[in-house]
Design a protein around this motif. Sequence first.
Motif, short mmCIF file in Angstrom:
data_model
loop_
_atom_site.label_atom_id
_atom_site.label_comp_id
_atom_site.label_asym_id
_atom_site.label_seq_id
_atom_site.Cartn_x
_atom_site.Cartn_y
_atom_site.Cartn_z
N MET A 119 36.76 37.30 23.56
CA MET A 119 37.56 37.76 24.94
C MET A 119 37.69 38.88 24.55
O MET A 119 38.10 39.19 23.88
CB MET A 119 37.88 36.60 24.45
CG MET A 119 38.83 36.28 25.78
SD MET A 119 40.80 34.94 26.25
CE MET A 119 41.34 34.56 24.68
N ALA A 120 37.58 39.47 25.98
CA ALA A 120 38.34 40.62 25.62
C ALA A 120 39.76 40.70 26.63
O ALA A 120 40.29 39.53 27.12
CB ALA A 120 37.44 41.02 27.65
N LEU A 121 40.86 41.33 26.18
CA LEU A 121 41.78 41.41 26.37
C LEU A 121 42.71 41.83 28.12
O LEU A 121 41.40 42.75 28.31
CB LEU A 121 43.23 42.33 25.49
CG LEU A 121 42.79 41.43 24.52
CD1 LEU A 121 43.54 42.65 23.07
CD2 LEU A 121 43.14 40.69 24.16
N THR A 122 42.93 41.27 28.64
CA THR A 122 43.37 41.36 29.74
C THR A 122 45.04 42.06 30.27
O THR A 122 45.74 41.71 29.73
CB THR A 122 42.18 41.20 31.08
OG1 THR A 122 43.65 40.19 30.74
CG2 THR A 122 41.00 40.96 31.63
N GLN A 123 45.38 43.15 30.81
CA GLN A 123 46.50 43.21 31.54
C GLN A 123 46.91 42.08 32.14
O GLN A 123 46.94 41.93 33.52
CB GLN A 123 46.81 44.51 32.16
CG GLN A 123 47.99 45.27 32.92
CD GLN A 123 48.58 45.08 31.22
OE1 GLN A 123 49.01 45.78 30.23
NE2 GLN A 123 50.26 44.38 30.82
N THR B 152 44.72 42.03 36.37
CA THR B 152 44.29 43.87 36.29
C THR B 152 42.71 43.57 35.47
O THR B 152 42.48 45.41 35.18
CB THR B 152 45.00 44.86 36.32
OG1 THR B 152 45.26 44.51 35.21
CG2 THR B 152 46.13 44.98 38.19
N ASP B 153 42.65 43.42 35.04
CA ASP B 153 41.50 43.47 33.49
C ASP B 153 42.25 44.36 32.59
O ASP B 153 43.34 44.20 32.54
CB ASP B 153 40.50 43.49 34.11
CG ASP B 153 38.79 43.36 33.65
OD1 ASP B 153 38.68 42.40 32.54
OD2 ASP B 153 38.11 43.76 33.92
N TRP B 154 40.86 45.34 32.92
CA TRP B 154 41.45 46.19 31.94
C TRP B 154 41.43 48.23 32.52
O TRP B 154 41.24 49.03 32.04
CB TRP B 154 41.10 46.49 30.65
CG TRP B 154 39.64 46.26 30.29
CD1 TRP B 154 38.70 45.18 30.11
CD2 TRP B 154 38.21 46.94 30.32
NE1 TRP B 154 37.97 44.59 30.12
CE2 TRP B 154 36.79 45.67 30.47
CE3 TRP B 154 37.55 47.65 31.28
CZ2 TRP B 154 35.79 45.81 30.89
CZ3 TRP B 154 36.75 48.09 31.23
CH2 TRP B 154 35.02 46.78 31.10
N CYS C 248 36.71 57.16 31.72
CA CYS C 248 38.00 56.00 31.86
C CYS C 248 37.65 55.25 30.61
O CYS C 248 38.80 54.20 30.25
CB CYS C 248 37.71 55.18 33.04
SG CYS C 248 37.61 55.78 34.77
N GLY C 249 37.50 55.79 29.48
CA GLY C 249 37.18 54.90 27.99
C GLY C 249 36.45 53.57 28.08
O GLY C 249 36.56 52.70 26.96
N ARG D 10 35.17 53.44 39.88
CA ARG D 10 36.02 54.50 40.86
C ARG D 10 36.53 53.17 41.95
O ARG D 10 37.62 52.60 42.36
CB ARG D 10 35.29 55.00 42.20
CG ARG D 10 36.40 55.43 42.72
CD ARG D 10 35.86 56.64 43.96
NE ARG D 10 34.82 57.95 43.27
CZ ARG D 10 35.71 59.36 43.12
NH1 ARG D 10 37.50 59.73 43.35
NH2 ARG D 10 35.35 59.83 42.30
N GLU D 11 35.68 52.37 42.42
CA GLU D 11 35.82 51.19 43.12
C GLU D 11 36.66 49.50 42.13
O GLU D 11 37.33 49.22 42.63
CB GLU D 11 34.53 50.97 43.71
CG GLU D 11 34.32 49.18 44.24
CD GLU D 11 33.14 48.47 45.23
OE1 GLU D 11 32.88 47.24 44.79
OE2 GLU D 11 32.55 49.44 45.36
N TYR D 12 36.52 49.78 41.20
CA TYR D 12 36.72 49.27 39.88
C TYR D 12 38.23 49.35 39.76
O TYR D 12 39.14 48.25 39.94
CB TYR D 12 35.85 48.85 39.06
CG TYR D 12 36.42 48.02 37.88
CD1 TYR D 12 36.56 46.57 37.85
CD2 TYR D 12 36.59 49.13 36.41
CE1 TYR D 12 37.28 46.12 36.46
CE2 TYR D 12 37.73 48.38 35.59
CZ TYR D 12 37.71 46.66 35.56
OH TYR D 12 38.54 46.20 34.40
N VAL D 13 38.75 50.79 39.34
CA VAL D 13 39.65 51.14 39.18
C VAL D 13 40.33 50.81 40.55
O VAL D 13 41.62 50.66 40.36
CB VAL D 13 39.50 52.78 38.85
CG1 VAL D 13 41.51 53.20 39.09
CG2 VAL D 13 39.50 52.54 37.40
#
Length: 172
Positions: free
Chosen positions: A1-5, A42-44, A132-133, A143-146
């Motif tokens: 499971m990914a961590l998200t903000q 905001t995902d990551w 963006c790491g 770019r769209e994602y960010v």
Amino acid sequence: MALTQQFARVTREYLEHCRSSAFDSPEASPGWDPSPGDLLDTDWAVWGLIWYCRSTGADVDLIALLDRAVSGDPGGDIGFLDHDEVYDGIDGPPRLLAPAAVVEIARGLEAVDLDIVLADLPSAAADAAAACGFGDGFSGDVREYVAEHFTAMVEFYSAAARRGQCVVVWVD
């Protein structure tokens, strides 16, 4: 499971309600249940934006602003939210941004011209993801994602500032 903000807009009264609930509950349950409209994930994406800004030598004030927006301020007396009902415990407990800090962050975020910040982001998807790491596993338009998540964060903070609310931040 990914961590998200994660972010939550709440009033001081709501925090006091949660504090009282935690003190009155045998399990120290704060009764944390903000309205879905006052939550943001905001995902990551913002972490990637911070990574990019650090790696490109962006303005230190911009980096500090973004970091504060996702990390909160120290203190805040919200230890009662250090509960598995609120977050999964993998990262540090939730942190608070008081209304004055929220106004300051909202103004700072509103002043950011993301097109300028991302002007030198590589156009090739793999290169942009690396910048963006995000690594090799990222698919889609970086770019769209960010931009999508950054815009959502700006709108979230702006609404909280207009309403005089606190913002609680955590990773889940």
